[in-house]
Design a protein around this motif. Structure first.
Motif, PDB file in Angstrom:
ATOM      1  N   GLU A   1     125.488   3.474  39.724  1.00  0.00           N
ATOM      2  CA  GLU A   1     125.640   4.558  38.760  1.00  0.00           C
ATOM      3  C   GLU A   1     126.508   4.096  37.584  1.00  0.00           C
ATOM      4  O   GLU A   1     127.449   3.322  37.757  1.00  0.00           O
ATOM      5  N   ASP A   2     126.193   4.558  36.410  1.00  0.00           N
ATOM      6  CA  ASP A   2     126.838   4.211  35.141  1.00  0.00           C
ATOM      7  C   ASP A   2     126.359   2.877  34.575  1.00  0.00           C
ATOM      8  O   ASP A   2     126.787   2.473  33.494  1.00  0.00           O
TER       9      ASP A   2
ATOM     10  N   TRP B   1     125.926   5.017  31.829  1.00  0.00           N
ATOM     11  CA  TRP B   1     126.966   6.041  31.768  1.00  0.00           C
ATOM     12  C   TRP B   1     126.546   7.172  30.833  1.00  0.00           C
ATOM     13  O   TRP B   1     126.711   8.347  31.138  1.00  0.00           O
TER      14      TRP B   1
ATOM     15  N   VAL C   1     123.916   9.386  32.479  1.00  0.00           N
ATOM     16  CA  VAL C   1     124.495  10.196  33.549  1.00  0.00           C
ATOM     17  C   VAL C   1     125.192  11.415  32.966  1.00  0.00           C
ATOM     18  O   VAL C   1     125.079  12.535  33.483  1.00  0.00           O
TER      19      VAL C   1
ATOM     20  N   ILE D   1     118.044  10.290  31.327  1.00  0.00           N
ATOM     21  CA  ILE D   1     117.897   9.864  32.728  1.00  0.00           C
ATOM     22  C   ILE D   1     116.460   9.474  33.010  1.00  0.00           C
ATOM     23  O   ILE D   1     116.188   8.494  33.730  1.00  0.00           O
TER      24      ILE D   1
ATOM     25  N   TYR E   1     123.538  -4.170  44.641  1.00  0.00           N
ATOM     26  CA  TYR E   1     124.544  -3.275  44.069  1.00  0.00           C
ATOM     27  C   TYR E   1     125.908  -3.640  44.653  1.00  0.00           C
ATOM     28  O   TYR E   1     126.002  -4.354  45.658  1.00  0.00           O
TER      29      TYR E   1
ATOM     30  N   LYS F   1     132.259   2.063  42.236  1.00  0.00           N
ATOM     31  CA  LYS F   1     130.906   2.467  41.862  1.00  0.00           C
ATOM     32  C   LYS F   1     130.127   2.947  43.089  1.00  0.00           C
ATOM     33  O   LYS F   1     130.358   2.504  44.219  1.00  0.00           O
ATOM     34  N   LYS F   2     129.175   3.849  42.806  1.00  0.00           N
ATOM     35  CA  LYS F   2     128.236   4.295  43.831  1.00  0.00           C
ATOM     36  C   LYS F   2     126.887   3.627  43.591  1.00  0.00           C
ATOM     37  O   LYS F   2     126.523   3.341  42.448  1.00  0.00           O
TER      38      LYS F   2
ATOM     39  N   SER G   1     123.031   3.155  42.827  1.00  0.00           N
ATOM     40  CA  SER G   1     122.185   3.902  41.894  1.00  0.00           C
ATOM     41  C   SER G   1     121.373   4.967  42.615  1.00  0.00           C
ATOM     42  O   SER G   1     120.842   4.747  43.707  1.00  0.00           O
ATOM     43  N   ARG G   2     121.273   6.124  41.996  1.00  0.00           N
ATOM     44  CA  ARG G   2     120.438   7.204  42.525  1.00  0.00           C
ATOM     45  C   ARG G   2     118.987   6.765  42.680  1.00  0.00           C
ATOM     46  O   ARG G   2     118.237   7.313  43.482  1.00  0.00           O
TER      47      ARG G   2
END
Length: 643
Positions: A578-579, A584, A587, A596, A618, A627-628, A630-631
């Motif tokens: 994510e970001d 970023w 998001v 998105i 990742y 960081k998480k 990616s969706r």
């Protein structure tokens, strides 16, 4: 005769279509280039002896060159009846031939360097500050204003309507910005120059002003084909409409709304809807994918279905057979980005040599690529970081280009300065460009002649340099169509000095010399049977990227945008957090935002480059930030539910 048996049913229907304008929705790996070129070949074969021509427009010289080669292989004697080129190249041709009707000389220069464009805009800022508005705000700089100028150009805003347009959108300092916009366009004309966006809008305004010219073009080009239509911005679409209206019966467009990844450059899903509505186009789909393994196609379909703003169509269908290889798709997580890029480097290094050459590393940003390419280089892998390059960097190629530009436009002070700098780097001879320019002005001489006089005076002991200038440069100035002879002589002169030149500089020179030769070959094919003048050659040269070809065995490291239109055996998509992917900015816009959706298309494009395997990585930490994943990994079903 063209062999239609090589086509599947969907492809054959598109190639043989005769029922009005057609939009072909062609997914990745569906054979769209084969469809386009086969249709061109079939049209040429069925109309031998007729005088009409075919216009096929795409977005890169590489794509145009590939199509041109395929067509030439099938119908070499008919190539003079087809123009396979880019939107910008075709706009330049219109202005070369007819621009004088609107005050544009055919030998105009194309500004490809952002620094040249910013310098021109800075001159306009100074002039406006002095003459019109008093004090211009300090934050009004060329760096900040040029993107806005580009937006106005790409939206086809005329000087007459720019103030009204700016006021309607609530832009602050509308009067000042309108003055700068008109000043920028006026200064381009004053200097006999155009930039990329100006090529399109000037061609469009020319056709608006002289409608009989548009009618003439439609009579000449009775068939118009467009590749990668989803990449068009508004000005390019308006140019297309001007060419095919009012009779779009033979318009043939290939596009894929799932691969719109240039919204920042004016591309939009809305444009595809406008195309269908404006021309009442029939639609056919090429859902078959011949590139990717079935597992990758499954992920791609799962991912892209989350985009709501897309055409109604069937999912991609994998045509490759399923394999038992569990490594076709891999997802790897790491504690930090340093560990991630090191693992990627080791994994590539662990492959057999012939498989290493099939690998590519893709990332959302160049910063990520810089880190992974550095890590791979430290481990002994040769890397190739591909990016568009609009200028040559080696001294001999810069010198060659400066001579061409200076002869094409004798008052080009930038070219004169670049010539003196490049010549000094090669020969060690310093020529004061300020004094040279002053002497040229005082003596009413072209600067190139004064430069040659200075070279003769300062290189009396260097017979090879004096001979090159006296015999070759003089001959070129007197006969500017001999640019190929100039290049060969300059290369021979430079290579004669090779003993005194740094080996690293020689390597860059050799790469750029090959690039020069490749560009010249492509230009010659693009203009088969034509004798190009210097300004025509310069336009074609300026519209080509100067990026050096990849060396055999080098591992390409590309941004996702750079990789579009390519395919690779093994794809490593890094930085899936994510970001980053999504960015970023996207998001922050929200989960259903157009931003998105474009980031999702970026991911879709990236994974569908894979021919054999796909590896996505990742990290839990990136450059000191937690960081998480990616969706998009979750949407593809590659990870469980994430908090």
């Amino acid at each position: 005769m063209v062999d239609l048996s090589i086509l599947n049913d969907s492809q054959r229907e598109a190639v043989e279509w005769q029922n009005g304008p057609l939009l072909v929705l062609a997914g990745p790996g569906s054979g769209k280039t084969k469809v386009l070129t086969t249709r061109v070949v079939r049209l040429l074969e069925k109309s031998q002896g007729q005088n009409f021509r075919i216009l096929a427009l795409t977005f890169t010289n590489k794509a145009a060159g590939e199509m041109r080669s395929r067509v030439e292989t099938k119908v070499p004697d008919e190539m003079s009846r087809v123009r396979l080129t880019t939107f910008h190249s075709y706009a330049a041709e219109i202005l070369q031939q007819y621009g004088s009707n609107a005050g544009i000389r055919p030998d105009f220069q194309i500004l490809t360097n952002e620094s040249d464009r910013k310098a021109l805009l800075q001159d306009v800022l100074l002039a406006v500050n002095k003459e019109s508005f008093g004090a211009v705000p300090e934050y009004f700089t060329a760096d900040r204003l040029l993107p806005l100028i580009d937006q106005l150009l790409e939206r086809c805003v005329s000087c007459e309507s720019v103030l009204q347009t700016l006021k309607a959108t609530g832009v602050e300092n509308a009067e000042l910005i309108a003055e700068l916009y008109c000043g920028y366009r006026g200064e381009l004309r004053e200097r006999n120059s155009l930039d990329f966006p100006s090529l399109i809008i000037e061609a469009l305004e020319l056709l608006d002003k002289f409608p009989k010219l548009a009618t003439f073009i439609r009579r000449v080009y009775t068939h118009v084909l467009i590749d990668e239509f989803q990449d068009t911005n508004l000005s390019q679409y308006k140019l297309l409409k001007k060419i095919v209206t009012p009779n779009p019966e033979t318009l043939f467009v290939v596009a894929d709304d799932d691969q719109i990844i240039y919204q920042w450059n004016g591309a939009s899903p809305e444009r595809l809807r406008s195309l269908r509505a404006d021309f009442n186009m029939s639609v056919r789909q090429l859902p078959e994918n011949y590139r990717c393994p079935p597992r990758v196609i499954e992920l791609a379909n799962q991912l892209i279905q989350h985009n709501q703003d897309r055409a109604e169509k069937a999912p991609l269908r994998a045509m490759k057979s399923e394999t038992d290889d569990e490594n076709v798709v891999r997802v790897q997580g790491f504690s930090d980005f340093e560990e991630e890029v090191d693992w990627v480097a080791q994994d590539v290094l662990g492959r057999p040599k012939h498989e290493q050459a099939k690998c590519v590393v893709l990332a959302r940003t160049k910063r990520m690529l810089d880190e992974v390419s550095s890590c791979m280089a430290k481990r002994g892998l040769e890397v190739y970081v591909g990016a568009r390059k609009d200028e040559f960097v080696s001294a001999p190629l810069r010198m060659l280009y400066a001579i061409l530009r200076l002869v094409n436009s004798s008052s080009d002070k930038s070219a004169l300065s670049n010539l003196c700098k490049a010549f000094q780097e090669i020969s060690g001879v310093v020529i004061d460009v300020t004094q040279l320019d002053a002497r040229a002005t005082a003596g009413n001489k072209d600067a190139i002649w004064v430069w040659m006089e200075d070279v003769a005076d300062t290189t009396s002991g260097d017979s090879s340099t004096r001979a090159f200038v006296k015999d070759t440069v003089v001959a070129f100035v007197q006969n500017p169509s001999s640019y190929e002879s100039l290049a060969r002589a300059l290369f021979a002169w430079y290579e004669g000095l090779v003993g005194s030149i740094n080996p690293d500089e020689i390597n860059v020179y050799n790469e750029e010399k090959q690039t020069w030769n490749d560009i010249c070959i492509d230009i010659a094919k693009q203009h088969t049977g034509e004798q190009l003048g210097l300004y025509q050659f310069m336009h074609a040269l300026d519209l080509h990227s100067k990026v050096s070809p990849k060396r055999d065995g080098a591992i390409p490291c590309f941004t996702i945008h750079t990789s579009k239109g390519m395919e690779f055996g093994h794809v490593y998509l890094i930085g899936m957090v994510e970001d980053q992917l999504p960015s970023w900015g996207a998001v922050k816009k929200g989960p259903s935002s157009p931003e998105i959706q474009e980031e999702r298309r970026d991911c879709f494009v990236a994974i569908t480059r894979a021919q054999q395997s796909l590896t996505m990585t990742y990290s839990n930490a990136l450059w000191g930030w937690r960081k998480k994943p990616s969706r998009f990994l979750r949407e593809m079903g590659c990870l469980g539910e994430m908090g």
